[in-house]
Design an enzyme around this catalytic site. Structure first.
Site, PDB file in Angstrom:
ATOM      1  N   GLY A 132      39.194  44.708  50.754  1.00 15.44           N
ATOM      2  CA  GLY A 132      38.062  45.203  51.539  1.00 15.44           C
ATOM      3  C   GLY A 132      36.963  44.180  51.377  1.00 15.44           C
ATOM      4  N   GLU A 133      35.775  44.628  51.059  1.00 18.92           N
ATOM      5  CA  GLU A 133      34.657  43.721  50.824  1.00 18.92           C
ATOM      6  C   GLU A 133      34.142  43.998  49.418  1.00 18.92           C
ATOM      7  OE1 GLU A 133      34.082  41.394  53.014  1.00 18.92           O
ATOM      8  OE2 GLU A 133      32.541  40.539  51.708  1.00 18.92           O
ATOM      9  N   SER A 134      34.332  43.022  48.527  1.00 18.66           N
ATOM     10  CA  SER A 134      34.023  43.271  47.111  1.00 18.66           C
ATOM     11  C   SER A 134      32.567  43.677  46.891  1.00 18.66           C
ATOM     12  CB  SER A 134      34.362  42.035  46.280  1.00 18.66           C
ATOM     13  OG  SER A 134      33.770  40.874  46.815  1.00 18.66           O
ATOM     14  N   CYS A 150      43.098  41.309  46.378  1.00 19.30           N
ATOM     15  CA  CYS A 150      42.071  40.645  47.186  1.00 19.30           C
ATOM     16  C   CYS A 150      40.663  41.016  46.696  1.00 19.30           C
ATOM     17  CB  CYS A 150      42.298  40.950  48.662  1.00 19.30           C
ATOM     18  SG  CYS A 150      41.601  39.690  49.731  1.00 19.30           S
ATOM     19  N   ARG A 208      35.425  33.309  46.281  1.00 20.71           N
ATOM     20  CA  ARG A 208      35.621  34.179  47.454  1.00 20.71           C
ATOM     21  C   ARG A 208      35.823  33.346  48.726  1.00 20.71           C
ATOM     22  NH1 ARG A 208      30.758  37.857  48.122  1.00 20.71           N
ATOM     23  NH2 ARG A 208      32.118  38.927  49.602  1.00 20.71           N
ATOM     24  N   ILE A 235      43.991  37.550  53.791  1.00 21.10           N
ATOM     25  CA  ILE A 235      42.928  37.851  54.755  1.00 21.10           C
ATOM     26  C   ILE A 235      41.575  37.555  54.099  1.00 21.10           C
ATOM     27  CG2 ILE A 235      41.876  39.613  56.224  1.00 21.10           C
ATOM     28  CD1 ILE A 235      44.591  41.156  55.981  1.00 21.10           C
ATOM     29  N   ARG A 236      40.899  36.514  54.576  1.00 20.20           N
ATOM     30  CA  ARG A 236      39.638  36.089  53.944  1.00 20.20           C
ATOM     31  C   ARG A 236      39.771  36.154  52.425  1.00 20.20           C
ATOM     32  NH1 ARG A 236      38.476  38.710  58.331  1.00 20.20           N
ATOM     33  NH2 ARG A 236      38.107  40.719  57.343  1.00 20.20           N
ATOM     34  N   HIS A 271      47.678  40.695  50.138  1.00 18.89           N
ATOM     35  CA  HIS A 271      47.765  42.127  50.458  1.00 18.89           C
ATOM     36  C   HIS A 271      49.213  42.631  50.499  1.00 18.89           C
ATOM     37  CE1 HIS A 271      43.585  43.012  51.757  1.00 18.89           C
ATOM     38  NE2 HIS A 271      43.565  41.695  51.925  1.00 18.89           N
ATOM     39  N   GLU A 289      50.288  45.514  50.334  1.00 20.05           N
ATOM     40  CA  GLU A 289      50.383  46.819  51.014  1.00 20.05           C
ATOM     41  C   GLU A 289      50.560  46.656  52.523  1.00 20.05           C
ATOM     42  OE1 GLU A 289      47.840  45.370  49.894  1.00 20.05           O
ATOM     43  OE2 GLU A 289      46.128  45.639  51.241  1.00 20.05           O
TER      44      GLU A 289
END
Ligand code: GLN
Length: 193
Positions: free
Chosen positions: A47-49, A78, A104, A132-133, A169, A171
């Site tokens: 997600g976004e840390s 991630c 990051r 992903i990023r 990821h 998942e």
């Protein structure tokens, strides 16, 4: 049956919960400190840390989480790996429990998402990994075992005792080996606890 929490403040927690259910564990979406009480392990999703950290602090979950990850099996994927790291290049750390340095968004805008086959220690065949990023694990401490690297040598999976970190990821693909590996970690700790 292993009861595994998935931190559900932001990001792709639902996908992790679905995989856990599929491979015979009992997932619990964690939003409150009380829910950490009887878990055998925890996944901190992508997600976004910065967002996950901010929401955890605002909801009073940050300190209980810090105590949980200090000794219970935890897997950060991630953004989750960023949250576990003791050092983040150019930024303050969050849970600061795992002896790794992460950077990051390490792949830049041109290739912010890609997938590739990884050789993972202990796996007989390559693992398809979706980035992903993604962060990169720049360096690891002496107690940390590197589990996978990109062809250029950059570290993308590592383990330090009860802590597992992956920059990608698992998942989002149909390969269940890393989730199964994490369940084995949780099972082992349950047996010795
Ligand atoms: N770029 C995100 C961060 O820095 C991580 C991306 C992800 O989890 N897919 O937190």
């Amino acid at each position: 049956m292993l009861k595994i929490g998935v931190l559900a403040l932001q990001g792709d927690f639902a996908e992790h919960a679905a995989v856990l259910r599929e491979i015979g564990a009992q997932p619990l979406e964690v939003r409150k400190a009380e829910q950490l009480a009887d878990l055998h392990g925890l996944i901190i999703p992508g997600g976004e840390s910065t967002t996950i950290s901010r929401v955890a602090r605002a909801s009073g979950l940050f300190e209980p989480l810090r105590q949980f990850v200090a000794h219970k099996p935890t897997w950060g994927t991630c953004a989750g790996a960023i949250l576990l790291a003791k050092r983040i290049t150019g930024e303050a750390a969050h849970l600061a429990v795992m002896d790794i340095t992460v950077t990051r968004n390490a792949f830049g805008r041109q290739i912010d998402s890609f997938s590739t086959d990884l050789t993972v220690e202990g796996f007989e065949t390559p693992l398809r990994a979706v980035f992903i990023r993604a962060p990169i694990i720049e360096s690891v401490g002496a107690d940390v075992r590197v589990l996978a690297r990109l062809p250029d040598g950059q570290i993308v999976a590592a383990q330090q005792g009860h802590l597992l970190a992956t920059a990608f990821h698992p998942e989002l693909t149909s390969d269940r080996r890393l989730h199964t590996y994490f369940l084995d970690m949780c099972h082992q700790q349950r047996v010795i606890a």
